[in-house]
Enzyme design. Structure first.
Site, PDB file in Angstrom:
ATOM      1  N   HIS A  74       0.742  -1.024  -0.003  1.00 21.16           N
ATOM      2  CA  HIS A  74      -0.060  -0.042   0.106  1.00 21.16           C
ATOM      3  C   HIS A  74       0.821   1.232   0.024  1.00 21.16           C
ATOM      4  O   HIS A  74       1.722   1.298   0.614  1.00 21.16           O
ATOM      5  CB  HIS A  74      -0.829   0.050   1.084  1.00 21.16           C
ATOM      6  N   GLY A  75       0.420   2.013  -1.067  1.00 21.42           N
ATOM      7  CA  GLY A  75       1.464   3.343  -1.125  1.00 21.42           C
ATOM      8  C   GLY A  75       1.741   4.114  -0.043  1.00 21.42           C
ATOM      9  O   GLY A  75       2.714   4.634   0.272  1.00 21.42           O
ATOM     10  N   ASP A  76       0.521   4.299   1.099  1.00 22.44           N
ATOM     11  CA  ASP A  76       0.711   4.994   2.138  1.00 22.44           C
ATOM     12  C   ASP A  76       1.374   4.388   3.401  1.00 22.44           C
ATOM     13  O   ASP A  76       1.248   4.835   4.615  1.00 22.44           O
ATOM     14  CB  ASP A  76      -0.684   5.856   2.662  1.00 22.44           C
ATOM     15  N   GLU A  77       1.886   3.250   3.275  1.00 23.15           N
ATOM     16  CA  GLU A  77       2.602   2.468   4.412  1.00 23.15           C
ATOM     17  C   GLU A  77       3.943   2.160   3.867  1.00 23.15           C
ATOM     18  O   GLU A  77       4.519   1.174   3.437  1.00 23.15           O
ATOM     19  CB  GLU A  77       1.884   1.142   4.627  1.00 23.15           C
TER      20      GLU A  77
ATOM     21  N   ASN B 140      -3.860  -5.321  -2.725  1.00 23.96           N
ATOM     22  CA  ASN B 140      -3.986  -6.287  -2.053  1.00 23.96           C
ATOM     23  C   ASN B 140      -5.469  -6.637  -1.878  1.00 23.96           C
ATOM     24  O   ASN B 140      -5.942  -7.606  -1.089  1.00 23.96           O
ATOM     25  CB  ASN B 140      -3.638  -5.866  -0.546  1.00 23.96           C
ATOM     26  N   ARG B 141      -6.066  -6.296  -3.158  1.00 21.21           N
ATOM     27  CA  ARG B 141      -7.736  -7.027  -3.190  1.00 21.21           C
ATOM     28  C   ARG B 141      -7.658  -7.333  -4.796  1.00 21.21           C
ATOM     29  O   ARG B 141      -8.679  -7.362  -5.077  1.00 21.21           O
ATOM     30  CB  ARG B 141      -8.473  -5.841  -3.144  1.00 21.21           C
TER      31      ARG B 141
ATOM     32  N   HIS C 273       3.559  -4.099   6.245  1.00 18.63           N
ATOM     33  CA  HIS C 273       2.696  -3.138   6.138  1.00 18.63           C
ATOM     34  C   HIS C 273       2.585  -2.351   7.303  1.00 18.63           C
ATOM     35  O   HIS C 273       3.656  -2.488   8.281  1.00 18.63           O
ATOM     36  CB  HIS C 273       1.172  -3.721   6.159  1.00 18.63           C
TER      37      HIS C 273
ATOM     38  N   TYR D 216     -14.694 -13.375   6.542  1.00 17.59           N
ATOM     39  CA  TYR D 216     -13.479 -12.700   6.638  1.00 17.59           C
ATOM     40  C   TYR D 216     -13.416 -11.470   5.833  1.00 17.59           C
ATOM     41  O   TYR D 216     -14.102 -11.173   4.850  1.00 17.59           O
ATOM     42  CB  TYR D 216     -12.345 -13.511   6.391  1.00 17.59           C
TER      43      TYR D 216
ATOM     44  N   GLU E 114       1.843  -6.311   9.722  1.00 14.82           N
ATOM     45  CA  GLU E 114       1.785  -5.036  10.139  1.00 14.82           C
ATOM     46  C   GLU E 114       2.391  -4.582  11.283  1.00 14.82           C
ATOM     47  O   GLU E 114       2.456  -5.068  12.401  1.00 14.82           O
ATOM     48  CB  GLU E 114       0.335  -4.833  10.624  1.00 14.82           C
TER      49      GLU E 114
END
Length: 444
Positions: free
Chosen positions: A122-125, A183-184, A223, A241, A263
């Site tokens: 994810h770009g913001d992680e 990631n989806r 993450h 889930y 994470e």
């Protein structure tokens, strides 16, 4: 059994997470900031350093994509003897997805397990991309000095992709340049509509192609934004889930690769001067996770009893609905399993008789090789699989020649007889043509 393996790996990566997981008994281990305030974690992780309570620019001190590219290439030059730099594809905006491979024989195919780290899904992680570059440099600097670094370099092929989503990072958002959550975006076992591979994002397709080209035993993606240790499955048939189209489920099903989603910071953008501290907190866990590939589990090779050729057979543990496949070239397999357990191991391959054995797995790794006997049909003809390597193809040709030799002889006799008849007919035609062509004599 899957829970035992997860808890064992979790104990390697984070003792604090491990004990909390045992207490909660959850498959999706999540830790809130309140947990971090407890005695088990000490002070809050929001600010690791006292002088960080007034944050400046959110990206200040983080590497830009250009900085990251230069740092990766610099690592390749500094550590050229035990590393190789390559790209698995480009992002939507054309930025290469650079990978650092670390091994004593980089770029060569060996009978060693392979592990991959992926950051910045994810770009913001962005913490993962920073830590992975530090991690690669630490291994390079400590090879032949630190036992874990040396063990990894000499016994594992380690591949590190610091940024899977460089476009999202530059845009300061979660999704990629097409505004898709990577990631989806993977094909999902419960949503057939997501199975069209050609409709996937270029970053997703690059990962899928990478997985098919390389035989990874295990992997982890880093993450941020919470403290979570997650393992397959992300989704279920009853839709209870939260994640569908996730990378780790696809890896597990289609790549035979056990993946953890980690994470590692409760703050997505911690101040840059905290990054060295965060790395020190995670360094030993990251090393142990890679080293676990050779320090535990069941390993070995599989051969044919008659020719001795390697066989890419399938390995299954009784009671676990999951199989791994030996590699094509060396037929080596690496099956992660929780220690202090008894396992029924079955090895099977079309054209060969299956074999099984019972083992007790101690704390360390166990080596178990298998030799499979060819299976025969009612007529006594051996069925072979010839897609292992060139040697197998040669054996297949020899097998065909040997078992159908009589048919070839008969076919050759028929062809010779046909040629004989054809030549005889041609001679007859030529003789008649000569008689017709002779000049006529006039009788007076």
């Amino acid at each position: 059994m899957k829970f035992l393996l997860f808890f064992y790996l979790l104990s390697l990566t984070s003792p604090a997470l491990f004990h909390l997981a045992l207490a909660r008994g959850a498959s999706n281990i999540s830790i809130s900031p309140e947990d971090f305030d407890s005695h088990a974690y000490g002070s809050s992780a929001r600010f690791l350093l006292e002088d960080n309570k007034s944050q400046g620019s959110i990206m200040q001190g983080y590497m830009t994509n250009k900085d990251l590219e230069e740092a990766i290439k610099a690592f390749g030059k500094k550590c050229s003897q035990i590393s190789r730099i390559y790209s698995i594809g480009d992002s939507v905006q054309g930025f290469p997805l650079w990978v650092m491979e670390i091994s004593d024989k980089p770029g060569q195919e060996e009978a060693k397990p392979a592990f991959k780290y992926i950051g910045n899904v994810h770009g913001d992680e962005p913490v993962g991309r920073e830590l992975l570059l530090q991690f690669a440099n630490w291994i390079c600097d400590n090879y032949l000095k630190d036992p874990l670094a040396t063990l990894i370099v000499e016994n594992v092929h380690l591949h590190i992709l610091p940024s899977m989503n460089p476009d999202g990072f530059s845009l300061r958002r979660r999704n990629n340049a097409n505004n898709v959550d990577l990631n989806r975006d993977f094909p999902d076992q419960f949503f057939v509509i997501n199975d069209d591979e050609y409709d996937r994002q270029p970053e997703t397709k690059a990962i899928m192609k990478w997985m098919r080209e390389r035989h990874f035993t295990a992997s982890a993606s880093l993450h941020g934004g919470a403290l979570v240790a997650n393992y397959p499955w992300d989704g279920t048939a009853d839709k209870r889930y939260p994640i569908y189209g996730g990378m780790q489920d696809w890896n597990y099903i289609h790549g035979g690769c056990f993946e953890l989603t980690l994470e590692i910071t409760d703050n997505k953008w911690p101040p840059a001067n905290e990054l060295p501290t965060i790395f020190e907190y995670n360094k030993l866990s990251m090393l142990k996770l890679v080293a676990s590939l050779v320090q535990t589990g069941i390993h070995g090779r599989i051969f044919s009893s008659d020719s001795g050729t390697p066989l890419p057979a399938t390995i299954t543990l009784k009671g676990i609905d999951y199989s791994v496949k030996a590699s094509q070239k060396f037929a080596n397999y690496h099956r992660l399993a929780a220690p202090r357990q008894k396992y029924e191991v079955t090895v099977s391959m079309p054209g060969y008789k299956s074999k099984n054995t019972s083992i007790w797995l101690e704390e360390g790794a166990m080596s178990v090789d298998f030799v499979l006997d060819p299976d025969t049909t009612a007529k006594g003809k051996v069925i072979r699989n010839c897609d292992c390597n060139c040697g197998n193809r040669v054996d297949f040709v020899a097998y065909i020649w040997g078992h159908y030799f009589e048919a070839y002889i008969l076919l050759a006799v028929v062809l010779v007889f046909i040629c004989f008849l054809f030549q005889r007919r041609m001679k007859s035609r030529l003789s008649k043509q000569r008689l017709v062509a002779l000049p006529k004599r006039t009788v007076v």
